[in-house]
Design a protein around this motif. Structure first.
Motif, PDB file in Angstrom:
ATOM      1  N   VAL A  61       0.742  -1.219   0.029  1.00 40.56           N
ATOM      2  CA  VAL A  61       0.004  -0.047  -0.064  1.00 40.56           C
ATOM      3  C   VAL A  61       0.791   1.202   0.114  1.00 40.56           C
ATOM      4  N   CYS A  62       0.435   2.177  -0.911  1.00 42.57           N
ATOM      5  CA  CYS A  62       1.318   3.669  -0.812  1.00 42.57           C
ATOM      6  C   CYS A  62       0.386   4.441  -0.269  1.00 42.57           C
ATOM      7  N   ALA A  63       1.196   5.282   0.549  1.00 41.38           N
ATOM      8  CA  ALA A  63       0.355   6.375   1.312  1.00 41.38           C
ATOM      9  C   ALA A  63       1.588   7.358   1.530  1.00 41.38           C
TER      10      ALA A  63
ATOM     11  N   ASN B  54       3.554   8.734  -0.451  1.00 43.47           N
ATOM     12  CA  ASN B  54       4.466   8.354  -1.252  1.00 43.47           C
ATOM     13  C   ASN B  54       5.654   7.304  -0.605  1.00 43.47           C
TER      14      ASN B  54
ATOM     15  N   PRO C 199      -1.436   1.333 -11.480  1.00 47.97           N
ATOM     16  CA  PRO C 199      -2.699   1.610 -12.291  1.00 47.97           C
ATOM     17  C   PRO C 199      -2.895   3.322 -12.587  1.00 47.97           C
ATOM     18  N   VAL C 200      -2.463   3.962 -11.450  1.00 50.14           N
ATOM     19  CA  VAL C 200      -2.706   5.526 -11.529  1.00 50.14           C
ATOM     20  C   VAL C 200      -1.619   6.019 -12.973  1.00 50.14           C
ATOM     21  N   HIS C 201      -0.648   5.387 -13.327  1.00 51.36           N
ATOM     22  CA  HIS C 201       0.051   5.947 -14.647  1.00 51.36           C
ATOM     23  C   HIS C 201      -0.061   5.072 -15.747  1.00 51.36           C
TER      24      HIS C 201
ATOM     25  N   PRO D 121      -5.352   1.541 -16.021  1.00 48.64           N
ATOM     26  CA  PRO D 121      -6.221   1.595 -14.722  1.00 48.64           C
ATOM     27  C   PRO D 121      -7.057   0.522 -14.422  1.00 48.64           C
TER      28      PRO D 121
ATOM     29  N   ALA E 208      -1.029   0.991  -6.708  1.00 44.96           N
ATOM     30  CA  ALA E 208      -1.364   2.413  -6.999  1.00 44.96           C
ATOM     31  C   ALA E 208      -0.372   3.141  -6.239  1.00 44.96           C
TER      32      ALA E 208
ATOM     33  N   ASN F  13       5.031   7.432  -8.356  1.00 43.05           N
ATOM     34  CA  ASN F  13       5.266   8.474  -7.600  1.00 43.05           C
ATOM     35  C   ASN F  13       6.245   8.393  -6.226  1.00 43.05           C
TER      36      ASN F  13
ATOM     37  N   TYR G 245      -6.108   8.085  -5.250  1.00 41.73           N
ATOM     38  CA  TYR G 245      -4.705   8.451  -5.815  1.00 41.73           C
ATOM     39  C   TYR G 245      -4.775   9.211  -7.189  1.00 41.73           C
TER      40      TYR G 245
ATOM     41  N   TYR H 149       2.800  16.219  -3.613  1.00 44.60           N
ATOM     42  CA  TYR H 149       4.231  15.926  -3.970  1.00 44.60           C
ATOM     43  C   TYR H 149       4.155  16.548  -5.613  1.00 44.60           C
TER      44      TYR H 149
ATOM     45  N   TYR I   1       5.801  17.432  -9.269  1.00 43.49           N
ATOM     46  CA  TYR I   1       7.316  17.155 -10.206  1.00 43.49           C
ATOM     47  C   TYR I   1       6.795  17.604 -11.278  1.00 43.49           C
TER      48      TYR I   1
ATOM     49  N   ASP J 213      -2.061  11.359  -2.313  1.00 39.35           N
ATOM     50  CA  ASP J 213      -3.092  10.198  -1.984  1.00 39.35           C
ATOM     51  C   ASP J 213      -3.945  10.576  -0.727  1.00 39.35           C
TER      52      ASP J 213
ATOM     53  N   HIS K 146      -6.314   8.647   2.200  1.00 36.85           N
ATOM     54  CA  HIS K 146      -6.584   7.387   2.966  1.00 36.85           C
ATOM     55  C   HIS K 146      -7.427   7.391   4.016  1.00 36.85           C
TER      56      HIS K 146
ATOM     57  N   LYS L  69      -6.701  13.870 -12.909  1.00 38.08           N
ATOM     58  CA  LYS L  69      -7.015  12.453 -13.170  1.00 38.08           C
ATOM     59  C   LYS L  69      -6.492  11.936 -11.732  1.00 38.08           C
TER      60      LYS L  69
ATOM     61  N   LEU M  90      -7.272   7.772  -9.547  1.00 38.49           N
ATOM     62  CA  LEU M  90      -8.159   6.481  -9.043  1.00 38.49           C
ATOM     63  C   LEU M  90      -8.554   6.680  -7.666  1.00 38.49           C
TER      64      LEU M  90
END
Lengths: 545, 297
Positions: free
Chosen positions: A254-256, A258, A285-287, A290, A297, A301, B40, B69, B71, B83, B85, B276, B278
């Motif tokens: 899980v990403c949170a 970054n 799926p973000v990039h 999807p 996800a 980043n 996200y 963040y 870039y 993101d 949560h 954009k 998800l």
């Protein structure tokens, strides 16, 4: 007694074992001497044990949608130390150049400005991921693991067929082949000094840890697999187990903010390095797609923010595109200022109308390869293709020449292989694996030799039903007059040295170690030798016991 | 409570008579039928700084609070990634910018058709010469466009194509959606600025002019009153290369100038979407977008 090698016919191509009929090459002398007196039945019986060992260990490969045991031929392939040194240098050189190229592609683009490679070669590649632009890995490494496919041509020279810089698979067979073979043919291992392959997982782990984002004291590495339905799942599991790290699927991560964590029974644990065996398109799926549910996800980043390292890096496919391959010798000259150690196969780019026309006229004499194909899919070997195949091919090539390269067929070398109780020549290739830890590119001694089991078959890919061979790289001859730095730095006088070493002194271990050293790791062997020598030297101020 | 990413201007602000100072507030509000647990996102809401436009201040605010963040992407756009949560039933993303905008400065040496066909040009601008799924145009339309252009120099061909497209397409809000491709819009004869721009870049490329899609904003009122906020919209226009870059707004048939604020550019809308993302959770109830522009000076 019937000779195992009776009726072994040498063709036009280079044979790995024999220079002339009945005359083995130097590296094979020991193997030939051991195998020749053996009866066909005995070797076949051992081969049965070998395949049983394999099946028991669950070494499989998904072929045509079915998990099958990966056939391991009992006759090993042997590569002499000197010959290996060339391969080693050539592979490392290629990796260095391709690393520099990838850094350039996703950064300044100097290689385009200097007109070494046309920019459009990259921008038209299906694997050029603009999402990875400007993403700089913590230690600069993008090609943590690579597999450089080589074949030996008619003249006996190794040539590069393709570079695999995304998720090259097969190294698990190198490790398991060696383990199985040493059980079945222990006497051969006693007679040869073979460079070990078992340290691959620890080398890989070290390289992955070295690539971790800075300020991480003890980085956590995971292996990310698409899951049990992937054809290389066995390998993912084996590498994770041997490295002692978690094997995870996308849903475990899980990403949170970054940061990437994995869900464990103890709660979430930070992840620093992801050795992913999922294709770019499914990774985030973000990039990318999807609809992908096997990825994680936000991971791209997180990598861009410098919180996690993705190994191998996203977007490496631009550098193993088969069209780009034709420029690799130029890239070696451009980035390294060196001449290529290993030559490419003779290849034609279909970028000019004249070349396209000539290729279309010569389809029956060329090998046509789709530029982004993998696993040997879509390759058409002109001299062996029927008319319908060639006609279909011509339509495809005319429609999209960018999607193809043409190569002159290479008569792949043959290697003795056990086929139905007899030894017969079969075509082989070689995939050495290289690990880049950021300071050195280490090439696993040996790599995966794939063998085409049907007679005359030239496509050896495992996904095309090929088998493999244990690949031995012999250790270089020991240099007796090797300087020992330990001895030169310690001062002592003649009075310090006893006339005869006392009984408990182990003495120089060289000879005994060599006798049992063939299964030792090279590093351990060196350490023992040094210790044995140093034992002669008395620490200053102490009396010899 | 919100957290903001602030981008300081990189070039010194030089107010000039032929420039307007504009404030743009671009707010996107997402509503969900229940709590969303994970989301996200990427926002491209930071205007660029170029020779015709200076971004004095820009910030992106996110509610509920999120760590953002930023870039620069491949195409040069500033991206704010974040993101979320903690469960939320609504997400509001607001980009607020103050820019000074004016017409393009300076000219450039122009090349003819043979110059555009040069190998180097085709190599350099390969991705801006190839159709994308959103910009591909059928051959028969390309033939019509080529007839409209005739033998004119590439420099005149650009505006001619813009006019050709505008003559065949009516601006009609709501007639298309973000997934509509150029040929679908062309066949309908209707579209919004995004569709008209997709058709235009598609045809410019088919004729051999490197062309790109520009995302931004437009102040709707020429000669606008200072300090008076008005409802604006996200806008899109095109640029093409004939030795240097030229910009034109085919939807309004006007030059790019004091009323246009550029966010970024790419091959098509897909390279520069303002927003954009998800999310996992209950169905989205849709979203509302408001753009408010104010001429400050």
């Amino acid at each position: 007694m019937a000779d195992l090698f009776d009726g072994y016919s040498l063709g036009e191509q280079w044979d790995e074992m024999f220079a002339r009929a009945g005359e083995p090459r130097a590296a094979y002398a020991g193997l030939f001497a051991s195998l020749q007196p053996m009866a066909g039945e005995e070797l076949a019986a051992r081969a049965d044990v070998l395949s049983q060992t394999y099946r028991d260990a669950g070494v499989t490969f998904a072929h045509a949608g079915e998990e099958q045991p990966f056939p391991l031929d009992i006759v090993p392939r042997v590569i002499g130390a000197e010959e290996w040194a060339v391969i080693e240098r050539g592979v490392a050189q290629r990796v260095h150049a391709l690393e520099a190229f990838l850094a350039d592609v996703y950064g300044a683009g100097q290689v385009f400005a200097d007109r070494v490679v046309p920019r459009s070669v990259v921008t038209t590649s299906a694997h050029f991921h603009r999402q990875a632009h400007g993403l700089v890995p913590p230690n600069g490494v993008r090609v943590h693991v690579s597999g450089i496919d080589l074949v030996r041509d008619e003249a006996g020279d190794f040539r590069v067929l393709e570079d695999n810089l995304r998720s090259p698979s097969g190294v698990s067979y190198v490790i398991t082949n060696r383990a199985a073979m040493s059980q079945v043919l222990p006497e051969l291992f006693a007679d040869h000094r073979i460079q070990p392959v078992a340290d691959y997982p620890s080398r890989l782990l070290a390289a992955l840890k070295a690539s971790a984002p800075s300020n991480v004291a003890d980085p956590t590495v995971v292996v990310l697999t698409p899951g049990v339905y992937n054809s290389a799942y066995f390998e993912h599991a084996l590498l994770a187990r041997q490295m002692g790290v978690e094997l995870v699927e996308g849903r475990d991560l899980v990403c949170a903010g970054n940061h990437v964590s994995m869900r464990t029974t103890d709660g979430q644990q930070r992840v620093d390095v992801i050795y992913r065996r999922i294709d770019d398109e499914f990774l985030d799926p973000v990039h990318f797609r999807p609809d992908s549910v096997i990825g994680c996800a936000g991971v791209l980043n997180a990598a861009r923010a410098g919180r996690v390292t993705i190994a191998n890096a996203v977007g490496n496919g631009v550098a193993d595109d088969k069209l780009l391959y034709t420029w690799v010798p130029d890239l070696i000259r451009y980035y390294l200022g060196e001449e290529p150690v290993l030559a490419n196969a003779d290849t034609y780019r279909l970028d000019e109308r004249d070349t396209v026309e000539w290729v279309l006229e010569s389809l029956d004499q060329l090998v046509l390869k789709p530029v982004d194909g993998s696993g040997g899919k879509g390759i058409v070997i002109g001299p062996r293709a029927d008319e319908t195949t060639l006609d279909d091919l011509a339509v495809k090539v005319r429609a999209r020449p960018r999607d193809w390269i043409a190569q002159k067929p290479i008569g792949l070398s043959t290697c003795p292989t056990l086929i139905g109780g007899r030894i017969a020549p079969r075509h082989v290739d070689l995939r050495p694996f290289a690990i880049n830890d950021g300071s050195t590119v280490w090439v696993l001694p040996g790599g995966l030799t794939r063998v085409a089991l049907p007679e005359g078959e030239l496509v050896v890919n495992s996904s095309q039903g090929g088998g493999s061979k244990d690949t031995w790289v012999l250790s270089p001859p020991r240099q007796t007059a090797e300087p020992e730095p330990e001895l030169t730095t310690i001062e002592f006088t003649a009075v310090d040295l006893p006339e005869d070493p006392p009984a408990q002194d182990p003495g120089p271990l060289n000879d005994t170690v060599v006798g049992q050293g063939q299964q030792q790791q090279q590093g351990a062997f060196m350490a023992i030798t040094a210790a044995g020598r140093v034992a002669h030297v008395r620490p200053e101020g102490q009396l010899w016991p | 409570m919100s957290q903001a990413q602030t981008f300081e201007p990189t070039t010194a602000a030089r107010p000039a008579a032929h420039r307007w100072r504009l404030q743009v507030v671009h707010r996107t509000r997402f509503h969900y039928t229940g709590p969303v647990r994970s989301s996200y996102n990427e926002a491209r809401l930071t205007p660029e700084s170029s020779n015709r436009q200076t971004t004095l201040r820009s910030k992106v605010e996110i509610e509920p609070v999120a760590t953002a963040y930023a870039y620069r992407d491949y195409w040069g756009s500033t991206v704010t990634a974040f993101d979320l949560h903690s469960p939320h039933a609504e997400l509001v993303v607001t980009g607020t910018s103050i820019v000074e905008a004016g017409p393009e400065l300076g000219g450039h040496d122009r090349v003819g058709w043979s110059g555009l066909r040069a190998r180097e040009v085709r190599q350099q601008f390969g991705e801006l010469l190839s159709p994308t799924p959103l910009t591909a145009m059928d051959d028969d339309v390309v033939v019509q466009a080529r007839t409209a252009v005739g033998e004119t120099h590439p420099h005149e061909a650009g505006p001619l194509i813009c006019r050709f497209v505008r003559d065949h397409m009516d601006y009609l809000s709501g007639s298309t959606n973000v997934k509509t491709n150029a040929m679908q819009a062309w066949t309908k004869g209707q579209g919004v600025c995004q569709d008209i721009s997709h058709v235009t870049v598609g045809l410019l490329r088919a004729l051999g002019l490197p062309a790109r899609y520009v995302s931004g904003y437009l102040h709707p009122t020429p000669g606008a009153e200072i300090g008076q906020p008005v409802t604006g919209e996200s806008h899109a226009w095109v640029e093409w290369w004939d030795g240097g870059w030229n910009a034109f707004d085919p939807t309004n048939s006007v030059e790019i100038g004091t009323r246009h604020v550029t966010l970024g550019r790419g091959r098509d809308y897909g390279d520069v979407p303002p927003f954009k993302g998800l999310f996992s959770g209950p169905r989205s109830e849709g979203h509302t977008v408001t753009v408010e522009v104010t001429r400050l000076a």
